[in-house]
Design an enzyme around this catalytic site. Structure first.
Site, PDB file in Angstrom:
ATOM      1  N   THR A  70      35.318  34.806  43.397  1.00  0.00           N
ATOM      2  CA  THR A  70      36.440  33.877  43.549  1.00  0.00           C
ATOM      3  C   THR A  70      36.429  32.828  42.440  1.00  0.00           C
ATOM      4  O   THR A  70      37.460  32.546  41.814  1.00  0.00           O
ATOM      5  CB  THR A  70      36.403  33.202  44.923  1.00  0.00           C
ATOM      6  OG1 THR A  70      36.737  34.176  45.922  1.00  0.00           O
ATOM      7  CG2 THR A  70      37.399  32.048  45.012  1.00  0.00           C
ATOM      8  N   ASN A 159      41.113  45.841  46.145  1.00  0.00           N
ATOM      9  CA  ASN A 159      40.078  45.674  47.156  1.00  0.00           C
ATOM     10  C   ASN A 159      40.469  46.193  48.527  1.00  0.00           C
ATOM     11  O   ASN A 159      39.611  46.393  49.385  1.00  0.00           O
ATOM     12  CB  ASN A 159      39.692  44.196  47.271  1.00  0.00           C
ATOM     13  CG  ASN A 159      40.843  43.326  47.754  1.00  0.00           C
ATOM     14  OD1 ASN A 159      41.968  43.438  47.260  1.00  0.00           O
ATOM     15  ND2 ASN A 159      40.584  42.459  48.712  1.00  0.00           N
ATOM     16  N   GLN A 187      35.668  44.771  42.638  1.00  0.00           N
ATOM     17  CA  GLN A 187      35.497  46.004  43.405  1.00  0.00           C
ATOM     18  C   GLN A 187      35.115  47.177  42.512  1.00  0.00           C
ATOM     19  O   GLN A 187      34.477  48.134  42.960  1.00  0.00           O
ATOM     20  CB  GLN A 187      36.777  46.335  44.174  1.00  0.00           C
ATOM     21  CG  GLN A 187      37.132  45.357  45.268  1.00  0.00           C
ATOM     22  CD  GLN A 187      36.109  45.334  46.398  1.00  0.00           C
ATOM     23  OE1 GLN A 187      35.396  46.301  46.643  1.00  0.00           O
ATOM     24  NE2 GLN A 187      36.040  44.209  47.099  1.00  0.00           N
ATOM     25  N   CYS A 331      38.510  38.227  53.177  1.00  0.00           N
ATOM     26  CA  CYS A 331      39.057  36.883  52.967  1.00  0.00           C
ATOM     27  C   CYS A 331      40.276  36.619  53.845  1.00  0.00           C
ATOM     28  O   CYS A 331      40.662  35.468  54.054  1.00  0.00           O
ATOM     29  CB  CYS A 331      39.420  36.689  51.505  1.00  0.00           C
ATOM     30  SG  CYS A 331      37.994  36.800  50.400  1.00  0.00           S
TER      31      CYS A 331
END
Length: 390
Positions: A70, A159, A187, A331
């Site tokens: 992130t 992802n 990923q 998330c």
């Protein structure tokens, strides 16, 4: 219990734990300290940086260690866009950023921030039903006018649905236009080649590779202006201040090297099993639909919609049968909203809410891989139970 949510996080590999443990105990120095203990730490950090760079196809000075994927995505999008604006001669000069609507929230929220706070323009390229970007759309979106395109940010592999972009064609477009390309490879790392993507910046996260959470990296060409997000002591060549996570950097380097060494064999083995699993699901479960590209996808990712069910109910049914998986991005867990990725692919909201994602990990030595046919039958039983109200 069978864990099939490796896209969310992976267990720490024993080799990684062994490699990082000394830097949590007796080799605890601060790499910025000017004494023998600090110098030893700085040497270990430099070695980890060079190891990461070698796998990613960048120079050691291009590697910025971060707290994870992130932060790496935020630094790439905000740092490159604001850096481009500052290079134009004054703070806040508006520029243009290109991305897609299926990106991780770290990229999408960073783009939203640039729009809201700095007045930058953002173009979200369309994707087709498989989540694939058309390079021709990218070429048409890039601007060279008074509001020039500062950077392009696209996920190497999605992802949620596992679609792998044609990064060679994407990179050819950005190179021809002279625009930096950032690839979110969080990923992709460990499954796809990273060294020859043509990217100018690339993000990875350790906990997707068998390293612990809390460590990631942004590889970014040193020639590019990069405005830091964190200010302070000027670590990471003034690009990311804060005392470095030395143990994490060693862990990331070790995990990345191991994953790269095993990548081709692991991808072939896991990919073959996943294809059997996909075929069996589609044969056993009425109204099951595979999401993402049918062939150009991550080897260990299989995401489906099961019309007429609740994805969350299917997940509970699977857990009762000893299978742990997810409905999509960790998330977004707990959200009542359908996946933004599936919506962008043209899937109706009520169908998108039936999605279940299965993500297989790299084969562990001495551990038998799950039988894909047996697993598919467990999924079929769970879906049938939800549909029957059992």
């Amino acid at each position: 219990m069978l864990y099939l949510d490796h896209a969310a996080t992976t267990p720490v590999r024993p080799e990684v734990l062994t490699a990082m443990l000394p830097y949590l105990t007796d080799r605890f120095g601060n790499p910025s300290s000017h004494h023998t203990v600090g110098e030893a730490a700085a040497s270990a950090l430099a070695e980890a940086r060079a190891r990461v760079a070698a796998v990613l196809g960048f120079r050691p000075n291009d590697i910025v260690f971060t707290s994870g994927g992130t932060e790496a995505d935020n630094l790439a999008v905000k740092g490159l866009a604001i850096g481009a604006a500052l290079r134009r001669g004054f703070s806040g000069a508006p520029v243009h950023v290109v991305t897609t609507p299926i990106e991780h929230e770290a990229v999408l929220s960073s783009c939203s921030y640039l729009e809201r706070v700095h007045g930058f323009a953002v173009t979200h390229l369309p994707v087709d039903a498989t989540g694939t970007v058309d390079p021709a759309d990218l070429a048409a979106a890039i601007r060279t006018s008074s509001l020039p395109t500062a950077m392009v940010s696209i996920g190497y592999a999605n992802n949620e649905i596992g679609t792998v972009q044609d990064v060679a064609s994407v990179a050819a477009v950005t190179k021809d236009a002279g625009v930096p390309l950032h690839l979110d490879a969080v990923q992709a790392a460990g499954w796809l080649p990273l060294a020859d993507t043509g990217a100018d910046a690339l993000s990875i996260a350790g906990h997707k590779l068998g390293a612990p959470p809390g460590i990631g990296a942004l590889a970014v060409r040193s020639r590019l202006p990069l405005e830091p997000l964190l200010h302070g002591g000027g670590q990471e060549r003034d690009r990311r201040s804060g005392t470095e996570n030395l143990a994490g950097a060693v862990a990331l380097a070790t995990a990345l090297e191991l994953a790269e060494a095993e990548r081709e064999a692991s991808a072939a083995r896991v990919g073959a099993a996943t294809r059997v699993f996909i075929d069996r699901i589609l044969a056993l479960v009425p109204q099951a639909a595979l999401t993402g590209h049918p062939t150009r996808r991550l080897p260990g990712t299989a995401s489906f919609t099961f019309a007429g069910t609740s994805g969350e109910a299917v997940l509970l049914g699977l857990e009762r049968r000893g299978v742990i998986t997810s409905s999509g991005s960790a998330c977004a867990a707990g959200s009542d909203e359908p996946s933004h990725v599936l919506l962008a692919c043209g899937i109706a909201p009520e169908v998108a809410q039936t999605a279940v994602r299965f993500t297989f990990g790299h084969p562990a030595p001495g551990v038998a891989a799950p039988d894909p046919s047996v697993l598919a039958q467990a999924v079929a039983d769970a879906v049938a139970a939800v549909r029957s109200g059992a």
